[in-house]
Design a protein around this motif. Structure first.
Motif, PDB file in Angstrom:
ATOM      1  N   ARG A 117      39.630  64.641  52.314  1.00  0.00           N
ATOM      2  CA  ARG A 117      40.070  64.974  53.667  1.00  0.00           C
ATOM      3  C   ARG A 117      39.041  65.762  54.459  1.00  0.00           C
ATOM      4  NH1 ARG A 117      46.490  66.257  52.311  1.00  0.00           N
ATOM      5  NH2 ARG A 117      46.994  64.065  51.820  1.00  0.00           N
ATOM      6  N   MET A 118      38.351  66.690  53.815  1.00  0.00           N
ATOM      7  CA  MET A 118      37.358  67.474  54.540  1.00  0.00           C
ATOM      8  C   MET A 118      36.254  66.582  55.085  1.00  0.00           C
ATOM      9  SD  MET A 118      36.269  70.364  55.668  1.00  0.00           S
ATOM     10  CE  MET A 118      37.061  71.683  54.743  1.00  0.00           C
ATOM     11  N   ALA A 119      35.741  65.710  54.238  1.00  0.00           N
ATOM     12  CA  ALA A 119      34.660  64.833  54.682  1.00  0.00           C
ATOM     13  C   ALA A 119      35.147  63.835  55.720  1.00  0.00           C
ATOM     14  CB  ALA A 119      34.065  64.096  53.480  1.00  0.00           C
ATOM     15  N   ALA A 120      36.379  63.346  55.538  1.00  0.00           N
ATOM     16  CA  ALA A 120      36.918  62.387  56.504  1.00  0.00           C
ATOM     17  C   ALA A 120      37.056  63.026  57.873  1.00  0.00           C
ATOM     18  CB  ALA A 120      38.269  61.865  56.022  1.00  0.00           C
ATOM     19  N   TRP A 121      37.527  64.254  57.890  1.00  0.00           N
ATOM     20  CA  TRP A 121      37.725  64.941  59.167  1.00  0.00           C
ATOM     21  C   TRP A 121      36.396  65.304  59.817  1.00  0.00           C
ATOM     22  CZ3 TRP A 121      38.619  70.544  60.612  1.00  0.00           C
ATOM     23  CH2 TRP A 121      39.289  70.654  61.850  1.00  0.00           C
ATOM     24  N   ARG A 122      35.482  65.856  59.029  1.00  0.00           N
ATOM     25  CA  ARG A 122      34.215  66.339  59.578  1.00  0.00           C
ATOM     26  C   ARG A 122      33.256  65.191  59.901  1.00  0.00           C
ATOM     27  NH1 ARG A 122      32.084  68.958  55.173  1.00  0.00           N
ATOM     28  NH2 ARG A 122      31.121  66.957  54.665  1.00  0.00           N
ATOM     29  N   ASP A 123      33.081  64.276  58.929  1.00  0.00           N
ATOM     30  CA  ASP A 123      32.063  63.239  59.085  1.00  0.00           C
ATOM     31  C   ASP A 123      32.568  61.996  59.810  1.00  0.00           C
ATOM     32  OD1 ASP A 123      30.301  64.861  57.694  1.00  0.00           O
ATOM     33  OD2 ASP A 123      30.894  64.026  55.755  1.00  0.00           O
ATOM     34  N   LEU A 124      33.773  61.567  59.454  1.00  0.00           N
ATOM     35  CA  LEU A 124      34.280  60.339  60.057  1.00  0.00           C
ATOM     36  C   LEU A 124      34.852  60.595  61.438  1.00  0.00           C
ATOM     37  CD1 LEU A 124      35.278  57.274  58.812  1.00  0.00           C
ATOM     38  CD2 LEU A 124      37.373  58.318  59.554  1.00  0.00           C
ATOM     39  N   TYR A 125      35.846  61.480  61.510  1.00  0.00           N
ATOM     40  CA  TYR A 125      36.477  61.721  62.801  1.00  0.00           C
ATOM     41  C   TYR A 125      35.577  62.533  63.717  1.00  0.00           C
ATOM     42  CZ  TYR A 125      39.908  63.011  66.293  1.00  0.00           C
ATOM     43  OH  TYR A 125      40.557  63.200  67.485  1.00  0.00           O
ATOM     44  N   GLY A 126      34.955  63.593  63.167  1.00  0.00           N
ATOM     45  CA  GLY A 126      34.117  64.441  64.000  1.00  0.00           C
ATOM     46  C   GLY A 126      32.838  63.775  64.460  1.00  0.00           C
ATOM     47  N   ARG A 127      31.984  63.416  63.514  1.00  0.00           N
ATOM     48  CA  ARG A 127      30.652  62.924  63.879  1.00  0.00           C
ATOM     49  C   ARG A 127      30.641  61.475  64.339  1.00  0.00           C
ATOM     50  NH1 ARG A 127      27.508  65.780  58.744  1.00  0.00           N
ATOM     51  NH2 ARG A 127      27.853  67.936  59.446  1.00  0.00           N
ATOM     52  N   LEU A 128      31.463  60.639  63.712  1.00  0.00           N
ATOM     53  CA  LEU A 128      31.447  59.229  64.079  1.00  0.00           C
ATOM     54  C   LEU A 128      32.245  58.960  65.342  1.00  0.00           C
ATOM     55  CD1 LEU A 128      30.765  56.264  63.435  1.00  0.00           C
ATOM     56  CD2 LEU A 128      32.846  56.178  62.050  1.00  0.00           C
ATOM     57  N   VAL A 129      33.457  59.488  65.417  1.00  0.00           N
ATOM     58  CA  VAL A 129      34.338  59.158  66.537  1.00  0.00           C
ATOM     59  C   VAL A 129      34.142  60.116  67.704  1.00  0.00           C
ATOM     60  CG1 VAL A 129      36.721  58.831  67.254  1.00  0.00           C
ATOM     61  CG2 VAL A 129      36.000  58.138  64.968  1.00  0.00           C
ATOM     62  N   LEU A 130      34.267  61.429  67.445  1.00  0.00           N
ATOM     63  CA  LEU A 130      34.132  62.390  68.531  1.00  0.00           C
ATOM     64  C   LEU A 130      32.694  62.602  68.951  1.00  0.00           C
ATOM     65  CD1 LEU A 130      36.551  65.278  67.510  1.00  0.00           C
ATOM     66  CD2 LEU A 130      37.028  63.266  68.865  1.00  0.00           C
ATOM     67  N   LYS A 131      31.744  62.273  68.061  1.00  0.00           N
ATOM     68  CA  LYS A 131      30.343  62.612  68.287  1.00  0.00           C
ATOM     69  C   LYS A 131      30.220  64.107  68.550  1.00  0.00           C
ATOM     70  CE  LYS A 131      28.736  58.100  69.830  1.00  0.00           C
ATOM     71  NZ  LYS A 131      28.002  57.355  70.896  1.00  0.00           N
ATOM     72  N   ALA A 132      30.738  64.875  67.609  1.00  0.00           N
ATOM     73  CA  ALA A 132      30.732  66.327  67.724  1.00  0.00           C
ATOM     74  C   ALA A 132      30.787  66.921  66.332  1.00  0.00           C
ATOM     75  CB  ALA A 132      31.912  66.807  68.557  1.00  0.00           C
ATOM     76  N   ASP A 133      30.408  68.192  66.233  1.00  0.00           N
ATOM     77  CA  ASP A 133      30.569  68.911  64.974  1.00  0.00           C
ATOM     78  C   ASP A 133      31.970  69.511  64.952  1.00  0.00           C
ATOM     79  OD1 ASP A 133      28.040  68.419  63.917  1.00  0.00           O
ATOM     80  OD2 ASP A 133      27.154  70.064  65.076  1.00  0.00           O
ATOM     81  N   LEU A 134      32.735  69.187  63.933  1.00  0.00           N
ATOM     82  CA  LEU A 134      34.122  69.614  63.817  1.00  0.00           C
ATOM     83  C   LEU A 134      34.302  70.258  62.459  1.00  0.00           C
ATOM     84  CD1 LEU A 134      36.877  69.395  65.336  1.00  0.00           C
ATOM     85  CD2 LEU A 134      37.262  67.278  64.064  1.00  0.00           C
ATOM     86  N   ALA A 135      34.839  71.456  62.434  1.00  0.00           N
ATOM     87  CA  ALA A 135      34.983  72.158  61.161  1.00  0.00           C
ATOM     88  C   ALA A 135      36.219  73.040  61.195  1.00  0.00           C
ATOM     89  CB  ALA A 135      33.749  73.010  60.870  1.00  0.00           C
ATOM     90  N   PRO A 136      36.918  73.151  60.064  1.00  0.00           N
ATOM     91  CA  PRO A 136      38.064  74.072  59.987  1.00  0.00           C
ATOM     92  C   PRO A 136      37.573  75.502  59.891  1.00  0.00           C
ATOM     93  CG  PRO A 136      37.665  73.090  57.852  1.00  0.00           C
ATOM     94  CD  PRO A 136      36.681  72.442  58.794  1.00  0.00           C
ATOM     95  N   LEU A 137      38.380  76.424  60.351  1.00  0.00           N
ATOM     96  CA  LEU A 137      38.033  77.830  60.185  1.00  0.00           C
ATOM     97  C   LEU A 137      38.372  78.271  58.764  1.00  0.00           C
ATOM     98  CD1 LEU A 137      39.187  79.468  63.546  1.00  0.00           C
ATOM     99  CD2 LEU A 137      36.998  78.400  62.950  1.00  0.00           C
ATOM    100  N   PRO A 138      37.630  79.238  58.235  1.00  0.00           N
ATOM    101  CA  PRO A 138      37.877  79.688  56.861  1.00  0.00           C
ATOM    102  C   PRO A 138      39.303  80.195  56.670  1.00  0.00           C
ATOM    103  CG  PRO A 138      35.810  80.566  57.718  1.00  0.00           C
ATOM    104  CD  PRO A 138      36.519  79.949  58.885  1.00  0.00           C
ATOM    105  N   ASP A 139      39.791  80.036  55.461  1.00  0.00           N
ATOM    106  CA  ASP A 139      41.101  80.558  55.064  1.00  0.00           C
ATOM    107  C   ASP A 139      42.260  79.889  55.792  1.00  0.00           C
ATOM    108  OD1 ASP A 139      39.792  82.393  53.373  1.00  0.00           O
ATOM    109  OD2 ASP A 139      39.551  83.795  55.042  1.00  0.00           O
TER     110      ASP A 139
END
Length: 381
Positions: free
Chosen positions: A72-94
């Motif tokens: 899920r982390m890679a799917a959200w960050r790499d697939l949805y964030g970088r591929l679709v949004l063309k942006a850096d997307l990351a969850p906040l810690p904790d």
């Protein structure tokens, strides 16, 4: 091809989870990479090309529930964030990771509704190479911070904020939230607003009447039948443009046009929703509805007249429809017909019986009996 189901465990399969299911008609689908080749990216939160040419409404969904937990982390960050949004997307810690995003695309408008865990979003110079210069009105259920054009803005839950997809932007949402983004092409909005560029990064208070109407109007668009034809889709998009413009500060001509078009349509939708919420009230009067919606009774009557009906006809039709649903629902089989009539707001059972028979061609008791004999299918609650 259908929307990918079940857990996906290999990186090569991630694209399968982002298939765009076009629900009108349901057999029209497209993969993300295919739609991108035609200039139409299907799942986007803060940057969204406005080149959709489909005559039907496209409804796309991205959910981390479609992925194995380890992916899920890679799917959200790499697939949805970088591929679709063309942006850096990351969850906040904790914070636990969660994302469920739905995008509805119309000509000249896309509506993104997302439920997401606390996150950081950044679209920088590298991502801006996509050439997208659209505008996005962002609203959220939690306070958030946005940085763009040298300004740092913290806006409150329910407020609106216009951002530009043509400029670097960073957003931090410090807690899980629901996000609503309305993506519009700059040429559609610029002529309606005194100064689009001056409106960017200027918070719109949630108490702003046009913003409240806009949120209510967009919420009502979850009903597919409201967008059943290309003509209705164009009308809806122009209404949303009108409401955004008025919320931002429309020009005098645009404000006058919006008052008779987008604002009027949104206010009528809000009034209809208010009526439905109060159907069981015996004192559901045009004066009470007008008072709750900040208009005069005559304005309410005129809005319904413009819609080809009357206030009384609308109320009666909705009450009868709700009564019919209750009568054909087995869960209410032991409830007397009179109790059903009172529950939906009728104060006179004889009047209810007469109008019900005129509407459905049979008295309420016969409709219920037909359900018991299996002649009428249960239509739900």
């Amino acid at each position: 091809m259908e929307h990918a189901q079940g857990a996906l465990t290999a990186p090569g399969h991630w694209l399968e989870a982002l298939r765009c299911v076009r629900l009108l008609p349901p057999n029209r689908v497209a993969l993300v990479n295919q739609t991108r080749q035609s200039g139409d990216i299907c799942c986007d939160s803060l940057s969204f090309p406005m080149t959709s040419t489909a005559n039907d409404v496209a409804l796309s969904r991205f959910s981390l529930e479609d992925f194995a937990e380890k992916d899920r982390m890679a799917a959200w960050r790499d697939l949805y964030g970088r591929l679709v949004l063309k942006a850096d997307l990351a969850p906040l810690p904790d914070h636990s990771l969660h994302a469920d995003v739905t995008v509805r695309m119309l000509p000249g408008l896309s509506i993104t509704s997302a439920g997401m865990s606390a996150f950081r979003y950044e679209r920088g110079a590298e991502q801006l190479a996509d050439g997208n210069d659209g505008l996005v009105l962002v609203m959220g259920s939690h306070d958030a911070m946005m940085v763009q054009r040298g300004r740092e803005v913290t806006w409150s839950a329910g407020d609106g904020l216009l951002v530009s997809s043509a400029d670097p932007v960073a957003m931090v949402c410090p807690a899980p939230a629901k996000i609503l983004c309305l993506h519009v092409p700059r040429p559609a909005l610029a002529p309606l607003v005194s100064s689009v560029d001056s409106s960017v990064m200027q918070p719109i208070a949630r108490s702003t009447e046009a913003l409240k109407l806009l949120v209510s109007y967009v919420g009502a668009l979850q009903e597919d039948d409201a967008l059943a034809t290309p003509q209705l889709q164009h009308h809806v998009a122009s209404h949303v443009h009108d409401l955004i413009a008025v919320a931002l500060g429309a020009t005098r001509d645009a404000a006058a046009l919006a008052d008779g078009r987008g604002v009027s349509a949104a206010r009528l939708r809000a009034i209809k929703a208010d009526i439905i919420d109060h159907l069981n009230h015996g004192n559901l009067t045009v004066a009470a509805v007008a008072r709750r919606n900040g208009v005069t009774p005559r304005q309410v009557q005129r809005m319904f007249e413009g819609d080809g009906t009357t206030f009384s006809q609308f109320v009666l039709g909705r009450r009868l429809a709700r009564a019919h649903r209750l009568l054909v629902n087995p869960r209410y089989a032991d409830r007397p017909v009179s109790a059903v009539a009172f529950e939906v707001g009728f104060g006179d059972v004889s009047y209810f019986n007469r109008t019900f028979r005129r509407q459905y061609g049979a008295p309420p008791s016969d409709v219920r009996e037909s359900v018991r004999r299996g002649l009428i299918a249960n239509s739900g609650s």
